[in-house]
Design a protein around this motif. Sequence first.
Motif, PDB file in Angstrom:
ATOM      1  N   HIS A 446       0.732  -1.282   0.033  1.00 42.18           N
ATOM      2  CA  HIS A 446      -0.231   0.186   0.033  1.00 42.18           C
ATOM      3  C   HIS A 446       0.844   1.087   0.028  1.00 42.18           C
ATOM      4  O   HIS A 446       1.970   1.095   0.773  1.00 42.18           O
ATOM      5  CB  HIS A 446      -0.989  -0.070   1.174  1.00 42.18           C
ATOM      6  N   TYR A 447       0.450   2.346  -0.731  1.00 42.68           N
ATOM      7  CA  TYR A 447       1.262   3.381  -0.984  1.00 42.68           C
ATOM      8  C   TYR A 447       1.377   4.174   0.293  1.00 42.68           C
ATOM      9  O   TYR A 447       2.782   4.945   0.612  1.00 42.68           O
ATOM     10  CB  TYR A 447       0.862   4.391  -2.211  1.00 42.68           C
TER      11      TYR A 447
ATOM     12  N   ALA B  21      -7.746   6.253  -0.878  1.00 38.63           N
ATOM     13  CA  ALA B  21      -7.446   5.231  -0.018  1.00 38.63           C
ATOM     14  C   ALA B  21      -6.754   3.870  -0.534  1.00 38.63           C
ATOM     15  O   ALA B  21      -5.867   3.379  -0.094  1.00 38.63           O
ATOM     16  CB  ALA B  21      -8.445   4.558   0.790  1.00 38.63           C
ATOM     17  N   ALA B  45      -4.522  -2.433   2.423  1.00 36.26           N
ATOM     18  CA  ALA B  45      -5.365  -1.481   1.953  1.00 36.26           C
ATOM     19  C   ALA B  45      -7.128  -1.192   2.484  1.00 36.26           C
ATOM     20  O   ALA B  45      -7.483  -0.208   2.698  1.00 36.26           O
ATOM     21  CB  ALA B  45      -5.703  -1.222   0.403  1.00 36.26           C
ATOM     22  N   HIS B  46      -7.547  -2.319   2.999  1.00 38.18           N
ATOM     23  CA  HIS B  46      -9.124  -2.398   3.368  1.00 38.18           C
ATOM     24  C   HIS B  46      -9.085  -1.678   4.556  1.00 38.18           C
ATOM     25  O   HIS B  46     -10.226  -0.798   4.667  1.00 38.18           O
ATOM     26  CB  HIS B  46      -9.348  -3.867   3.605  1.00 38.18           C
ATOM     27  N   LEU B  47      -8.228  -1.521   5.525  1.00 39.23           N
ATOM     28  CA  LEU B  47      -8.499  -1.064   6.677  1.00 39.23           C
ATOM     29  C   LEU B  47      -8.145   0.724   6.585  1.00 39.23           C
ATOM     30  O   LEU B  47      -8.756   1.590   7.157  1.00 39.23           O
ATOM     31  CB  LEU B  47      -7.547  -1.313   7.987  1.00 39.23           C
ATOM     32  N   THR B  48      -7.462   0.934   5.789  1.00 39.60           N
ATOM     33  CA  THR B  48      -7.116   2.098   5.230  1.00 39.60           C
ATOM     34  C   THR B  48      -8.442   2.766   4.668  1.00 39.60           C
ATOM     35  O   THR B  48      -8.820   4.073   4.731  1.00 39.60           O
ATOM     36  CB  THR B  48      -6.134   2.552   4.077  1.00 39.60           C
ATOM     37  N   VAL B  50     -11.278   1.664   5.019  1.00 40.53           N
ATOM     38  CA  VAL B  50     -12.638   1.735   6.065  1.00 40.53           C
ATOM     39  C   VAL B  50     -12.490   3.072   6.986  1.00 40.53           C
ATOM     40  O   VAL B  50     -13.393   3.915   7.141  1.00 40.53           O
ATOM     41  CB  VAL B  50     -12.364   0.479   7.104  1.00 40.53           C
TER      42      VAL B  50
END
Lengths: 476, 88
Positions: A446-447, B21, B45-48, B50
Amino acid sequence: MIPDLATEPDSPALVDSAGGEVWSYGRLGAAIRVAADLLGRPRKSLVFCLCRNDPATVIAYLAAVEAGHSVMLLDSAVREDVLTDLLARYSPELVLASADPKAGASAIADCGYRTQELRTGGIGWARSEAGGGTLHPDLGVLLPTSGTTGSPKFVRLATSAVSSNARSIATALAIVASDRAVSSLPLHYSYGLSVLNSHLAIGACVVLTDRGPLEQPFWDVVRGHRCTSFAGVPYSYQLLERIGFDRFDLPDLRTMTQAGGKLDDTRVERFHRLMASRGGRFFVMYGQTEATARIAILPADFLPRKLGSAGRAIPGGRLEIEVQGVATDRAAVTGEIVYTGPNVMMGYATGRADLARGDELGGRLHTGDLGYLDEDGCLYISGRTKRISKVSGYRVDLDEVEARLAPNGPTAVVGTDETIVAFCEYGDEDSLGRLRIELSRALSLHYQVIQLRRVDALPRMPSGKVNYAALEALVR
Amino acid sequence: MVTTQEVNLPLDRLREAFVTALGLPEGYDVTGLEYRSIVEWDSLAHLTLVTTIEMTFDVMFDTTDVLGLSSFSACVEILKRHGVTFDG
């Protein structure tokens, strides 16, 4: 064979959560033998196995090993360019997949492979002129050193190392035949593979699902198939906290294991208490793909007394601490962690020619991690000698990231367990922003865990080498 | 003429939250996205995602919401349950 086929033939070995289909040990053994016959070749061959968490993948992997071949386990979602590169470097005789790999299929066809009818519940590709390049007789399994960067560097494992590690893990975790592990990690990841192998090695069951803990269907599988065991990396346990796992009603879940980087002590204690209150066990573990998977396991009842420890050497293995070239098992000495055991790799490979090589380590692995042992032989890890970050459980080679950015100008990369920071003597906000996105794609990270910082000049030692310690101080 | 009100429609704000996100290029069509259908939308990335959606709409997602956020359209439904209205 890795599965214990002396197990009662009716007991379940695999459950396919997709259709609820159960593969008993009798049926699995028969399927492996049939597939191994079909995969039979006059010469030992290299087989690429594009992994999903499904029975066809497990059968393809076990059959290829049973047929005496060497199997390279890869993510079925492998990027097309990465797969093309690996096909060129390793020239496998066979490629197996349980289902059509989206991007992979055209890469495979472009490299001259033709679909072959295998009747093993999957798809196979072969290339008549492929191969050449002898495979060492002991070589059984090849695992990626990095889950994400598309590095061509693989770990060479003898079949005996894989079986031995499976049995040691089963003993240390006291896995019993009635256990049912949910496949919460991918099979091409050493930890995920070890969950499969350790359960099959003693006649227990693995419930296969491609879903993850962030999806409701995953928990439906865990509950519905009465799974007793869950494996997770530190990030998995962060996720579990966020989704309110402590309120989940999972009466059958009795074992949780954690590896793939250090989980903070607070969470270890919290999950230990939670599992203990439910009559279950929480295991902190330590390992490396270079040792098949597992090196140390902390007995569940050592918590909370040994909070912070990564565990004791697994059965059949030995831990030592090396200081200035001298190894010791004395307590409280900090140095490089050296592990000796039957599960240590034969060596690395970056191409086909390396697969002819024999054992280069003699069962002794310099882990590149720093730490000390206490008086009970429990290991405490304090840092790393190698420039490697484990961001959210993903292993990232900082020198590799640096090499990737180097064409843009002088770059130095440092990392913590939360973030990778590249210091760049070039670029402005826009161009570094674009590089950051490109890098996050290339690394499949993730970036937000990647930072690119503009500096006028990298701090350097009098020798001219980059002063990483100074940069690390800026990041902490 | 584009008014401030138009670009702030809940659907646009949700699209923007997804793009930010997940680190997608500006203007990326996110409306058909499903969890893990693209490499950018993984568990990391999922929690970001959310958190970004929670902040954008000033809501708090519970377990069911986080586990149910399996696609862009599922997210729209979840937000509706939290009182966000999507017109048209």
